[in-house]
Structures are given as structure tokens and as C-alpha cells.
Design a protein around this motif. Sequence first.
Motif, PDB file in Angstrom:
ATOM      1  N   GLY A 242       0.815  -1.388  -0.035  1.00 20.65           N
ATOM      2  CA  GLY A 242       0.125  -0.056  -0.067  1.00 20.65           C
ATOM      3  C   GLY A 242       0.681   1.442   0.100  1.00 20.65           C
ATOM      4  O   GLY A 242       0.100   2.375   0.065  1.00 20.65           O
ATOM      5  N   GLN A 243       2.092   1.225   0.207  1.00 17.48           N
ATOM      6  CA  GLN A 243       2.973   2.552  -0.055  1.00 17.48           C
ATOM      7  C   GLN A 243       3.849   2.291  -1.201  1.00 17.48           C
ATOM      8  O   GLN A 243       4.168   1.071  -1.800  1.00 17.48           O
ATOM      9  N   ASN A 244       4.046   3.458  -1.768  1.00 16.40           N
ATOM     10  CA  ASN A 244       4.888   3.575  -2.940  1.00 16.40           C
ATOM     11  C   ASN A 244       4.687   2.884  -4.191  1.00 16.40           C
ATOM     12  O   ASN A 244       5.554   2.425  -4.779  1.00 16.40           O
ATOM     13  N   GLY A 245       3.285   2.512  -4.290  1.00 10.96           N
ATOM     14  CA  GLY A 245       2.890   1.813  -5.466  1.00 10.96           C
ATOM     15  C   GLY A 245       2.939   0.437  -5.172  1.00 10.96           C
ATOM     16  O   GLY A 245       2.722  -0.223  -6.335  1.00 10.96           O
ATOM     17  N   ILE A 246       3.205  -0.241  -4.201  1.00 14.01           N
ATOM     18  CA  ILE A 246       3.379  -1.473  -3.932  1.00 14.01           C
ATOM     19  C   ILE A 246       1.973  -2.138  -3.457  1.00 14.01           C
ATOM     20  O   ILE A 246       1.445  -1.898  -2.446  1.00 14.01           O
ATOM     21  N   VAL A 247       1.715  -3.314  -4.420  1.00 17.57           N
ATOM     22  CA  VAL A 247       0.257  -3.960  -4.055  1.00 17.57           C
ATOM     23  C   VAL A 247       0.617  -5.394  -4.094  1.00 17.57           C
ATOM     24  O   VAL A 247       1.635  -6.002  -4.354  1.00 17.57           O
ATOM     25  N   ALA A 248      -0.337  -6.187  -3.097  1.00 18.70           N
ATOM     26  CA  ALA A 248      -0.103  -7.467  -3.126  1.00 18.70           C
ATOM     27  C   ALA A 248      -0.466  -8.293  -4.262  1.00 18.70           C
ATOM     28  O   ALA A 248      -1.392  -7.624  -5.130  1.00 18.70           O
ATOM     29  N   THR A 249      -0.122  -9.397  -4.535  1.00 18.11           N
ATOM     30  CA  THR A 249      -0.574 -10.232  -5.579  1.00 18.11           C
ATOM     31  C   THR A 249      -0.639 -11.610  -5.198  1.00 18.11           C
ATOM     32  O   THR A 249       0.063 -12.217  -4.211  1.00 18.11           O
ATOM     33  N   ARG A 250      -1.253 -12.435  -5.935  1.00 21.32           N
ATOM     34  CA  ARG A 250      -1.281 -14.156  -5.658  1.00 21.32           C
ATOM     35  C   ARG A 250      -0.140 -14.521  -6.202  1.00 21.32           C
ATOM     36  O   ARG A 250       0.116 -14.328  -7.597  1.00 21.32           O
ATOM     37  N   ALA A 251       0.639 -15.065  -5.412  1.00 26.32           N
ATOM     38  CA  ALA A 251       1.932 -15.796  -5.849  1.00 26.32           C
ATOM     39  C   ALA A 251       1.825 -16.752  -6.692  1.00 26.32           C
ATOM     40  O   ALA A 251       1.205 -17.803  -6.545  1.00 26.32           O
ATOM     41  N   GLU A 252       2.423 -16.709  -7.941  1.00 22.91           N
ATOM     42  CA  GLU A 252       2.593 -17.870  -9.017  1.00 22.91           C
ATOM     43  C   GLU A 252       4.156 -18.336  -8.723  1.00 22.91           C
ATOM     44  O   GLU A 252       5.067 -17.671  -8.855  1.00 22.91           O
ATOM     45  N   VAL A 253       4.131 -19.793  -8.152  1.00 27.63           N
ATOM     46  CA  VAL A 253       5.476 -20.160  -7.711  1.00 27.63           C
ATOM     47  C   VAL A 253       6.000 -20.938  -8.930  1.00 27.63           C
ATOM     48  O   VAL A 253       5.266 -21.973  -9.488  1.00 27.63           O
ATOM     49  N   ARG A 254       7.301 -21.004  -9.112  1.00 24.35           N
ATOM     50  CA  ARG A 254       8.157 -21.671 -10.062  1.00 24.35           C
ATOM     51  C   ARG A 254       9.202 -22.396  -9.357  1.00 24.35           C
ATOM     52  O   ARG A 254       9.739 -21.907  -8.457  1.00 24.35           O
ATOM     53  N   LEU A 255       9.554 -23.581  -9.708  1.00 26.22           N
ATOM     54  CA  LEU A 255      10.379 -24.669  -8.726  1.00 26.22           C
ATOM     55  C   LEU A 255      11.716 -24.803  -9.667  1.00 26.22           C
ATOM     56  O   LEU A 255      11.532 -25.131 -11.069  1.00 26.22           O
ATOM     57  N   THR A 256      12.721 -24.764  -8.988  1.00 26.20           N
ATOM     58  CA  THR A 256      14.053 -25.353  -9.587  1.00 26.20           C
ATOM     59  C   THR A 256      14.381 -26.656  -8.765  1.00 26.20           C
ATOM     60  O   THR A 256      14.519 -26.535  -7.472  1.00 26.20           O
ATOM     61  N   LEU A 257      14.546 -27.815  -9.334  1.00 29.01           N
ATOM     62  CA  LEU A 257      14.601 -29.007  -8.956  1.00 29.01           C
ATOM     63  C   LEU A 257      16.235 -29.222  -8.252  1.00 29.01           C
ATOM     64  O   LEU A 257      17.174 -28.526  -8.643  1.00 29.01           O
ATOM     65  N   GLU A 258      16.509 -30.475  -7.734  1.00 26.96           N
ATOM     66  CA  GLU A 258      17.915 -30.562  -7.148  1.00 26.96           C
ATOM     67  C   GLU A 258      19.085 -30.663  -8.256  1.00 26.96           C
ATOM     68  O   GLU A 258      20.036 -30.383  -7.968  1.00 26.96           O
ATOM     69  N   ASP A 259      18.596 -31.141  -9.377  1.00 24.43           N
ATOM     70  CA  ASP A 259      19.554 -31.172 -10.467  1.00 24.43           C
ATOM     71  C   ASP A 259      19.791 -29.729 -11.246  1.00 24.43           C
ATOM     72  O   ASP A 259      20.370 -29.849 -12.277  1.00 24.43           O
ATOM     73  N   GLY A 260      18.980 -28.930 -10.783  1.00 27.65           N
ATOM     74  CA  GLY A 260      19.299 -27.417 -11.384  1.00 27.65           C
ATOM     75  C   GLY A 260      18.121 -27.228 -12.480  1.00 27.65           C
ATOM     76  O   GLY A 260      18.005 -26.204 -13.216  1.00 27.65           O
ATOM     77  N   SER A 261      17.176 -28.403 -12.766  1.00 27.62           N
ATOM     78  CA  SER A 261      16.282 -28.153 -14.032  1.00 27.62           C
ATOM     79  C   SER A 261      15.122 -27.451 -13.417  1.00 27.62           C
ATOM     80  O   SER A 261      14.780 -27.488 -12.320  1.00 27.62           O
ATOM     81  N   GLU A 262      14.232 -27.013 -14.308  1.00 27.38           N
ATOM     82  CA  GLU A 262      13.075 -26.310 -14.060  1.00 27.38           C
ATOM     83  C   GLU A 262      11.832 -27.316 -14.044  1.00 27.38           C
ATOM     84  O   GLU A 262      11.899 -28.014 -14.940  1.00 27.38           O
ATOM     85  N   TYR A 263      11.198 -27.061 -12.850  1.00 29.39           N
ATOM     86  CA  TYR A 263       9.892 -27.861 -12.896  1.00 29.39           C
ATOM     87  C   TYR A 263       8.767 -27.247 -13.913  1.00 29.39           C
ATOM     88  O   TYR A 263       8.415 -26.106 -13.594  1.00 29.39           O
TER      89      TYR A 263
END
Length: 412
Positions: A242-263
Motif C-alpha cells: 500500500g506504500q510507494n505503489g506496492i500492492v499484493a498479488t497472488r503468488a505464482e511459484v516456479r520450482l528449480t529441482l535438485e539437479d538444477g532443472s526447471e519444474y
Amino acid sequence: MPNLIAKRFSARRSAVLLVPALALAACSGGGGDKAQGKGKGGQPGQGTPTVGYVVVQPTSVAMTTELSGRTTAFESSDVRPQVTGIIRRRYFTEGTLVKKGQPLYEIDQRLYRAAANEAQANLQSAQANQQAQKVLADRYKPLAEMEAISKQDYTNAVATSRQATASVAQTRAALETARINLKFTTVPAPITGRIGRSLFTVGALVSATQTDPLAQIQRLDPMFVDIQQSSGDLLALRRSLGQNGIVATRAEVRLTLEDGSEYGATGSVEFAEALVNTETGTVTLRARFPNPQGLLLPGMFVQAKFAQSINQRAFLVPQAGVSRDAKGNATVYVVDANNKAVQKKIKADRTQGAFWVVTEGLNSGDRIVTQGLSKIAPNQSVKPVPENTAQKIEAPKGDSSGGDQASQKKAG
């Protein structure tokens, strides 16, 4: 006479040697003047350097965070016995998918079947006694009204009939308990999921009070990821909303697995615990991910990248235009209205692709120098052009004749 001839020959030899020397001196003097003149003409002032710039405007930028986390099964249940007995059969294959209610084990039923039969017989006996006591109480009622029997006898008969009715209810409950225990001799799957190894084999004695489960079932689709975030960072985030133009958002999460690859699939944050871990000082955020292929397994270590807020007044500045001073402060060169390169301190704590996310220090429409930074100094006049503007390169003047002579020489 010989001396005179020798003197004349010496004078002539000196004259012959002097002429080339004077000619050489004359040539050297002219060449030096030309060289000196060329040096003066070749060192004009440095001139105004040309720099490339980009115009920045405020935009909405997701404030991303990367934190570590652990995968957790969406549902997990222990398979435990409800009664005591010997395991007679096992109905499943270890590591397979089982359905809720599917039989997994069979415990010896003989004692529990006998107990159920006994309870059934007790119920029948209680029902017969109830019927007899009720008939007796009904017969005493008119006799008591006629005073053929004492009222006390009638009262006792009614009480006995009610006790018989209560006994029927008690024996019926005992029968129900016996039937439930008999049903518990078949151990079903409490949830749908993948079952692990069996910790007890056929012939093992199990009981309802044992600590070890018979097996464990886990539902792996969907899957939870528990993310640990510092309570201080979470507090700062909540204060900034609510300050300096910052608003909340529903977080969309991306994962990086143990071998460094993207899920491949993305998840979403379900909730944040209202509790701070006293040992680590962190708060657990739980994200939910689809896992149709079973790639995620419980206990895996992953890196989660997600946005918890959006800054609607941030600037994206190319990384080439941002530098750091000796103290680590981020700085940029801004071309002002007088075409002078003014150095400004900015706040750039994170990157997004090829850009720095600048949250403080810039204004809408600022011209940020991104090319030619090595040629300028603070408050120096510059010739600004848009970034990546093509430069027109011309042949040096006076080289056409030389080129023609070189061509003629080559042709000759």
C-alpha cells in the motif's frame, strides 16, 4: 708542387662531401616542420563525446523472491490395526496405488466372530426377558386398579419391565461393538495414494496400541512445497504493501529441482503460517503444485521463485547503464536538459532478466546513458543519441589522391 696538388684535391673532396650534407640537412628541416605542423593539427580538443541513451518510464514490476523449500505429500496416512491379532493375509503389492477403502490386511477373525455371535445371543435373551416383563406389567395394571394386588407389586413389575428394556439396549450396543471389531479384522486403506513397504508380514502379531504402523500411504498429486521465509522479510513486505505503489498479488511459484532443472508446472501459495519458528526465525509458506507424473517426491529439496508483491512505480534500466561506486551504491548517468551527464544514486536491489529493477532515484522520462560510459565524467557535456543508433562512417579527407595513387601503382 706536390704539396699544392694535395691541398687542391683535399679542398675538392671536402666540397663534394659538404653538398650532400647540406641537402640532407635541408630535407630534414622541411620534414620536421611538416611533422610538427601535423602534430599540432592532429591534437585538436577532445570534442563532445557521443553517448547512447534510453528513456525510462515507470512500470509494474513483480518483486520476485527466491527461497528454499521442501516437498511434502498432499495427504499422508499410517495404516494401523484397530484390533489385536495375527495377520492372516496381505492383499496389496508394495509401492502400488491403492484406493480408499481397499482391503490391505486381514487379521485372524475367529475370536471376533465368536464375540459377535455371543453378543447376538445375549441380545435375543434380553429381548425375550423384556417381552415377558412387559406382559407381566400389563397384567398387573388392571389388578392394581381393582386393588386385587398391591400397588407396590405393580410398581415393581413396571420397573422390572423397564430394566429389561434397558438390558436390550445394552446388549444391542455390545453386539454393535462386536460387529465393529469383527469388521476391523479387515484393515482398509484410509486414503487413496501410493503405499510404501509393509512393515509387518503374514503371521506377525499386531495390536491397536503398537507404535509402528503396518504401512504408510501418501497422496502425491497434488503436492505441497513448504517454503521458509525470514520473519523479518515477511514483516517488511507487509509494511510496504500500500506504500510507494506496492500492492499484493497472488503468488505464482516456479520450482528449480535438485539437479538444477526447471519444474514445468507452476504452483500457487495457499497460506502462510501464523507462527514463527523459534529456532530458525522463519515462517512457513505452503505452495500447492500439480504432480501428475509423480516427478516430485516427499522430502525433495527445491528452490522456489515467486512474486509476493507488485511495484507499480518501478523502472527497468538495462544492466549496462548501472554501475557501482566504491561503497557499493548503484549509480547511473542521466542526460539533463543541457545535455550534460549527471550522475545519480539509485536503489537497485534486484534484477529482472537483462534489467535492474530501480525503485528509487529516477523520474519519468529520464534519459539513462547506456553506451559510451567510458568516455564521460560527471557533469560533462555529451552528444546524446538513442541507444544503438547507427553511426555514419566517412573516409578521411585527403586520402582520395593517395588512394588513386595506390590504385595506379597497383594497376601499374
